[in-house]
Design an enzyme around this catalytic site. Sequence first.
Site, mmCIF file in Angstrom:
data_model
loop_
_atom_site.group_PDB
_atom_site.id
_atom_site.type_symbol
_atom_site.label_atom_id
_atom_site.label_comp_id
_atom_site.label_asym_id
_atom_site.label_seq_id
_atom_site.Cartn_x
_atom_site.Cartn_y
_atom_site.Cartn_z
ATOM 1 N N ASN A 130 -70.418 -1.337 -84.116
ATOM 2 C CA ASN A 130 -71.063 -1.649 -84.505
ATOM 3 C C ASN A 130 -71.114 -2.832 -83.397
ATOM 4 O O ASN A 130 -71.965 -4.002 -83.586
ATOM 5 C CB ASN A 130 -71.996 -2.037 -85.444
ATOM 6 N N HIS A 149 -79.827 3.006 -95.975
ATOM 7 C CA HIS A 149 -78.053 3.260 -96.134
ATOM 8 C C HIS A 149 -78.255 2.752 -97.469
ATOM 9 O O HIS A 149 -78.826 2.900 -97.810
ATOM 10 C CB HIS A 149 -78.104 1.611 -94.861
ATOM 11 N N GLU A 180 -85.832 0.158 -92.672
ATOM 12 C CA GLU A 180 -84.574 -0.656 -92.024
ATOM 13 C C GLU A 180 -85.317 -0.513 -90.673
ATOM 14 O O GLU A 180 -86.269 0.425 -90.609
ATOM 15 C CB GLU A 180 -83.227 0.284 -91.543
ATOM 16 N N SER A 209 -79.337 3.138 -89.034
ATOM 17 C CA SER A 209 -78.175 3.212 -88.499
ATOM 18 C C SER A 209 -77.570 4.527 -87.956
ATOM 19 O O SER A 209 -76.582 4.408 -86.879
ATOM 20 C CB SER A 209 -77.408 2.749 -89.869
ATOM 21 N N ASP A 224 -84.440 -3.678 -94.098
ATOM 22 C CA ASP A 224 -82.909 -4.234 -93.648
ATOM 23 C C ASP A 224 -82.413 -4.171 -92.491
ATOM 24 O O ASP A 224 -82.782 -3.134 -91.324
ATOM 25 C CB ASP A 224 -82.217 -2.901 -94.597
ATOM 26 N N HIS A 230 -78.917 -3.857 -88.038
ATOM 27 C CA HIS A 230 -78.965 -2.925 -86.317
ATOM 28 C C HIS A 230 -79.592 -3.206 -86.003
ATOM 29 O O HIS A 230 -79.617 -2.781 -84.338
ATOM 30 C CB HIS A 230 -78.666 -1.141 -86.459
ATOM 31 N N LYS A 253 -72.638 -6.795 -87.666
ATOM 32 C CA LYS A 253 -72.443 -5.685 -86.448
ATOM 33 C C LYS A 253 -72.556 -6.542 -84.956
ATOM 34 O O LYS A 253 -71.466 -7.008 -84.755
ATOM 35 C CB LYS A 253 -73.603 -5.068 -86.998
HETATM 36 C C1 LIG Z 1 -78.521 -1.033 -92.198
HETATM 37 C C2 LIG Z 1 -77.432 -1.493 -92.565
HETATM 38 N N1 LIG Z 1 -77.730 -1.791 -94.107
HETATM 39 C C3 LIG Z 1 -76.435 -2.620 -94.045
HETATM 40 C C4 LIG Z 1 -75.458 -2.449 -93.829
HETATM 41 C C5 LIG Z 1 -73.789 -3.514 -94.467
HETATM 42 O O1 LIG Z 1 -73.593 -4.895 -93.646
HETATM 43 P P1 LIG Z 1 -71.963 -4.822 -94.069
HETATM 44 O O2 LIG Z 1 -71.748 -3.997 -92.921
HETATM 45 O O3 LIG Z 1 -72.158 -6.364 -93.795
HETATM 46 O O4 LIG Z 1 -71.789 -5.063 -95.244
HETATM 47 C C6 LIG Z 1 -75.492 -1.785 -92.614
HETATM 48 C C7 LIG Z 1 -73.518 -1.015 -92.032
HETATM 49 O O5 LIG Z 1 -72.633 -0.554 -92.760
HETATM 50 C C8 LIG Z 1 -75.489 -0.728 -92.324
HETATM 51 O O6 LIG Z 1 -76.020 0.686 -91.254
#
Ligand SMILES: Cc1ncc(COP(=O)(O)O)c(C=O)c1O
Length: 248
Positions: free
Chosen positions: A43, A129, A172, A176, A201, A204, A232
């Site tokens: 990512n 996620h 989101e 993801s 969120d 991405h 990411k």
């Molecule tokens: C949509 C989404 N939110 C949150 C996260 C978590 O982020 P982090 O890797 O900083 O814990 C991810 C990553 O895996 C994600 O894809």
Amino acid sequence: MTDTRSALTRRYQDELTVRQQQGLWRQSGDNAVAESWRNFAGNDYLGLAQDPRLVKKAQQHLERWGVGATASPVVSGFTAAHQSLCDQLCDWLGYPQAILFNSGFAANQALLFTLLGKDDALFQDKLNHASLIEAGLLSPATQRRFRHNDMAHLRQLLAKQIQPSASLIVSEGVFSMDGDVSPTESLAAIANQSGALWALDDAHGIGVLGQEGEGSISRGARPDILIVTFGKALGGGGGGSAGFSHHH
Ligand SMILES: Cc1ncc(COP(=O)(O)O)c(C=O)c1O
């Protein structure tokens, strides 16, 4: 008395066998990325994790601040560097308040645990996620999941909500797994009409979309709460959420 140790060992062994049979057996060592390879699967969308300027900056910060925060931020673990990062996030993303976490995962957990109580309702996209869905299951609020990007379904679920409890809609910016985007204008409108809070969120989207990498907010609509990760496209680690101050 049952022997807990052997009972648990047997249970884990059985579960591992089931996963192997289902073809779900994964070991992180199997896909250790060799140093000489180019990685197209991660990512780190902008290749910043290896950028010499970022590495240099990180080294300078290590020299200046050391390798650990030494305590929780509410004790003595919050430094001028953290404050500066909060200020820059607010400036960049256009929010008056931001809070930092060790990961995007932690940011999501904290958000859903703290904002909602037992009489509240949480509405999540089905493809959100795991950090969001799991937090929602553990939160005292009632969680409902709407079909992926299906605004009619979200409206339906909201309409069933008994007033006047608080509602939070979470989606989101860029999903993801599939890489598609959510209809942010519609989410904003629905939140507005129903009086719900809206959190997005943008793990991405941040760093990737928009003229200045400001992510999904560049598409117009602005969520009440925006969650970002630094792990990411920004090439680092950690996360944050930004929102509007309760003083306003
Ligand atoms: C949509 C989404 N939110 C949150 C996260 C978590 O982020 P982090 O890797 O900083 O814990 C991810 C990553 O895996 C994600 O894809």
